[in-house]
Design a protein around this motif. Sequence first.
Motif, PDB file in Angstrom:
ATOM      1  N   ALA A  90      13.894  13.620  -0.959  1.00 59.53           N
ATOM      2  CA  ALA A  90      14.017  12.175  -0.801  1.00 59.53           C
ATOM      3  C   ALA A  90      13.058  11.462  -1.749  1.00 59.53           C
ATOM      4  O   ALA A  90      11.994  11.967  -2.079  1.00 59.53           O
ATOM      5  CB  ALA A  90      13.722  11.776   0.638  1.00 59.53           C
ATOM      6  N   SER A  91      13.472  10.286  -2.192  1.00 60.42           N
ATOM      7  CA  SER A  91      12.645   9.545  -3.140  1.00 60.42           C
ATOM      8  C   SER A  91      12.954   8.063  -3.041  1.00 60.42           C
ATOM      9  O   SER A  91      13.889   7.644  -2.364  1.00 60.42           O
ATOM     10  CB  SER A  91      12.923  10.036  -4.563  1.00 60.42           C
ATOM     11  N   HIS A  92      12.168   7.285  -3.738  1.00 61.23           N
ATOM     12  CA  HIS A  92      12.447   5.861  -3.894  1.00 61.23           C
ATOM     13  C   HIS A  92      12.124   5.453  -5.320  1.00 61.23           C
ATOM     14  O   HIS A  92      11.397   6.145  -6.038  1.00 61.23           O
ATOM     15  CB  HIS A  92      11.659   5.020  -2.886  1.00 61.23           C
TER      16      HIS A  92
ATOM     17  N   GLY B 192       0.857  -1.180   0.000  1.00 60.13           N
ATOM     18  CA  GLY B 192       0.000   0.000   0.000  1.00 60.13           C
ATOM     19  C   GLY B 192       0.889   1.223   0.000  1.00 60.13           C
ATOM     20  O   GLY B 192       1.946   1.230   0.614  1.00 60.13           O
ATOM     21  N   ILE B 193       0.485   2.237  -0.737  1.00 68.55           N
ATOM     22  CA  ILE B 193       1.242   3.484  -0.774  1.00 68.55           C
ATOM     23  C   ILE B 193       0.254   4.643  -0.792  1.00 68.55           C
ATOM     24  O   ILE B 193      -0.848   4.517  -1.326  1.00 68.55           O
ATOM     25  CB  ILE B 193       2.186   3.550  -1.993  1.00 68.55           C
ATOM     26  N   PHE B 194       0.650   5.735  -0.200  1.00 67.07           N
ATOM     27  CA  PHE B 194      -0.169   6.934  -0.235  1.00 67.07           C
ATOM     28  C   PHE B 194       0.368   7.855  -1.314  1.00 67.07           C
ATOM     29  O   PHE B 194       1.547   8.195  -1.316  1.00 67.07           O
ATOM     30  CB  PHE B 194      -0.171   7.643   1.124  1.00 67.07           C
ATOM     31  N   GLU B 195      -0.482   8.219  -2.254  1.00 61.79           N
ATOM     32  CA  GLU B 195      -0.085   9.099  -3.352  1.00 61.79           C
ATOM     33  C   GLU B 195      -0.617  10.496  -3.088  1.00 61.79           C
ATOM     34  O   GLU B 195      -1.666  10.670  -2.486  1.00 61.79           O
ATOM     35  CB  GLU B 195      -0.642   8.571  -4.675  1.00 61.79           C
ATOM     36  N   ASN B 196       0.101  11.492  -3.606  1.00 59.46           N
ATOM     37  CA  ASN B 196      -0.289  12.879  -3.334  1.00 59.46           C
ATOM     38  C   ASN B 196      -0.995  13.551  -4.490  1.00 59.46           C
ATOM     39  O   ASN B 196      -1.201  14.754  -4.461  1.00 59.46           O
ATOM     40  CB  ASN B 196       0.925  13.697  -2.919  1.00 59.46           C
ATOM     41  N   GLY B 197      -1.343  12.844  -5.534  1.00 64.58           N
ATOM     42  CA  GLY B 197      -2.107  13.436  -6.614  1.00 64.58           C
ATOM     43  C   GLY B 197      -1.328  13.761  -7.861  1.00 64.58           C
ATOM     44  O   GLY B 197      -1.917  14.039  -8.895  1.00 64.58           O
ATOM     45  N   GLU B 198       0.009  13.722  -7.814  1.00 62.82           N
ATOM     46  CA  GLU B 198       0.801  14.010  -9.011  1.00 62.82           C
ATOM     47  C   GLU B 198       0.471  13.034 -10.138  1.00 62.82           C
ATOM     48  O   GLU B 198       0.546  13.367 -11.304  1.00 62.82           O
ATOM     49  CB  GLU B 198       2.299  13.953  -8.694  1.00 62.82           C
ATOM     50  N   SER B 199       0.123  11.792  -9.790  1.00 64.98           N
ATOM     51  CA  SER B 199      -0.192  10.798 -10.811  1.00 64.98           C
ATOM     52  C   SER B 199      -1.695  10.728 -11.077  1.00 64.98           C
ATOM     53  O   SER B 199      -2.167   9.827 -11.753  1.00 64.98           O
ATOM     54  CB  SER B 199       0.314   9.422 -10.371  1.00 64.98           C
TER      55      SER B 199
ATOM     56  N   GLY C  29       4.393   8.610  -1.149  1.00 65.69           N
ATOM     57  CA  GLY C  29       4.332   8.839   0.277  1.00 65.69           C
ATOM     58  C   GLY C  29       4.862   7.609   0.975  1.00 65.69           C
ATOM     59  O   GLY C  29       5.623   6.849   0.381  1.00 65.69           O
ATOM     60  N   PRO C  30       4.463   7.369   2.215  1.00 61.84           N
ATOM     61  CA  PRO C  30       4.937   6.170   2.907  1.00 61.84           C
ATOM     62  C   PRO C  30       4.480   4.903   2.190  1.00 61.84           C
ATOM     63  O   PRO C  30       3.400   4.856   1.611  1.00 61.84           O
ATOM     64  CB  PRO C  30       4.312   6.275   4.294  1.00 61.84           C
ATOM     65  N   ILE C  31       5.328   3.882   2.249  1.00 68.17           N
ATOM     66  CA  ILE C  31       5.036   2.581   1.632  1.00 68.17           C
ATOM     67  C   ILE C  31       4.807   1.574   2.748  1.00 68.17           C
ATOM     68  O   ILE C  31       5.574   1.516   3.700  1.00 68.17           O
ATOM     69  CB  ILE C  31       6.217   2.094   0.775  1.00 68.17           C
ATOM     70  N   ALA C  32       3.765   0.764   2.628  1.00 69.04           N
ATOM     71  CA  ALA C  32       3.532  -0.338   3.560  1.00 69.04           C
ATOM     72  C   ALA C  32       3.631  -1.642   2.787  1.00 69.04           C
ATOM     73  O   ALA C  32       2.962  -1.817   1.765  1.00 69.04           O
ATOM     74  CB  ALA C  32       2.152  -0.222   4.200  1.00 69.04           C
ATOM     75  N   LEU C  33       4.497  -2.525   3.232  1.00 74.64           N
ATOM     76  CA  LEU C  33       4.585  -3.880   2.691  1.00 74.64           C
ATOM     77  C   LEU C  33       4.020  -4.798   3.758  1.00 74.64           C
ATOM     78  O   LEU C  33       4.403  -4.704   4.926  1.00 74.64           O
ATOM     79  CB  LEU C  33       6.037  -4.250   2.376  1.00 74.64           C
ATOM     80  N   PHE C  34       3.111  -5.701   3.385  1.00 78.08           N
ATOM     81  CA  PHE C  34       2.447  -6.529   4.390  1.00 78.08           C
ATOM     82  C   PHE C  34       2.045  -7.860   3.783  1.00 78.08           C
ATOM     83  O   PHE C  34       2.010  -8.027   2.567  1.00 78.08           O
ATOM     84  CB  PHE C  34       1.219  -5.806   4.959  1.00 78.08           C
ATOM     85  N   ASN C  35       1.773  -8.821   4.662  1.00 73.05           N
ATOM     86  CA  ASN C  35       1.336 -10.140   4.211  1.00 73.05           C
ATOM     87  C   ASN C  35       0.102 -10.575   4.999  1.00 73.05           C
ATOM     88  O   ASN C  35      -0.358  -9.861   5.894  1.00 73.05           O
ATOM     89  CB  ASN C  35       2.478 -11.163   4.326  1.00 73.05           C
ATOM     90  N   LYS C  36      -0.401 -11.756   4.675  1.00 71.86           N
ATOM     91  CA  LYS C  36      -1.619 -12.259   5.315  1.00 71.86           C
ATOM     92  C   LYS C  36      -1.394 -12.683   6.757  1.00 71.86           C
ATOM     93  O   LYS C  36      -2.347 -12.883   7.498  1.00 71.86           O
ATOM     94  CB  LYS C  36      -2.180 -13.430   4.514  1.00 71.86           C
TER      95      LYS C  36
ATOM     96  N   VAL D 131       6.561  -0.360   7.296  1.00 72.34           N
ATOM     97  CA  VAL D 131       6.262   0.959   6.754  1.00 72.34           C
ATOM     98  C   VAL D 131       7.605   1.641   6.524  1.00 72.34           C
ATOM     99  O   VAL D 131       8.455   1.673   7.416  1.00 72.34           O
ATOM    100  CB  VAL D 131       5.383   1.807   7.695  1.00 72.34           C
ATOM    101  N   ILE D 132       7.806   2.137   5.307  1.00 72.41           N
ATOM    102  CA  ILE D 132       9.057   2.776   4.916  1.00 72.41           C
ATOM    103  C   ILE D 132       8.720   4.154   4.363  1.00 72.41           C
ATOM    104  O   ILE D 132       7.802   4.292   3.560  1.00 72.41           O
ATOM    105  CB  ILE D 132       9.789   1.968   3.827  1.00 72.41           C
ATOM    106  N   SER D 133       9.483   5.162   4.802  1.00 76.47           N
ATOM    107  CA  SER D 133       9.254   6.511   4.293  1.00 76.47           C
ATOM    108  C   SER D 133      10.501   7.353   4.467  1.00 76.47           C
ATOM    109  O   SER D 133      11.463   6.939   5.126  1.00 76.47           O
ATOM    110  CB  SER D 133       8.092   7.181   5.026  1.00 76.47           C
ATOM    111  N   SER D 134      10.439   8.552   3.927  1.00 76.65           N
ATOM    112  CA  SER D 134      11.473   9.540   4.197  1.00 76.65           C
ATOM    113  C   SER D 134      11.451   9.861   5.675  1.00 76.65           C
ATOM    114  O   SER D 134      10.410   9.804   6.329  1.00 76.65           O
ATOM    115  CB  SER D 134      11.205  10.823   3.408  1.00 76.65           C
TER     116      SER D 134
END
Length: 105
Positions: A54-56, A2-9, A31-38, A44-47
């Motif tokens: 900062a970017s990824h 899951g990732i939070f986008e700010n509208g640029e895309s 924005g922040p990235i969440a990697l998760f499983n069942k 959660v990874i972010s600047s």
Amino acid sequence: YGIFENGESGAWGPRLGEWPKDDIVGGLSSGPIALFNKRGEALVISSHGSFMSASHDQGPETLDFGTMGSLTSLPAGFSVSHVLVASRGGVNKAFRAWGDHLLSY
């Protein structure tokens, strides 16, 4: 993921996908990235600072973190950092811990 986008895309808010099959948006749209499983394990990874530089980026099976590729120079003493928070209590617990960390720093 899951990732939070700010509208640029063209999107606002969370976007879900399967990593590494689906592209994780980077750059100004990210924005922040969440990697998760069942099993309820989540990262959660972010600047952690210098948020506007900062970017990824996503490689074939990697996530790479650093500064925006469009930067042509950096001032002496400049630094960029990222934060990774892990939880076995699910995505919500990981995001709460991430937010608590950023607020306490």
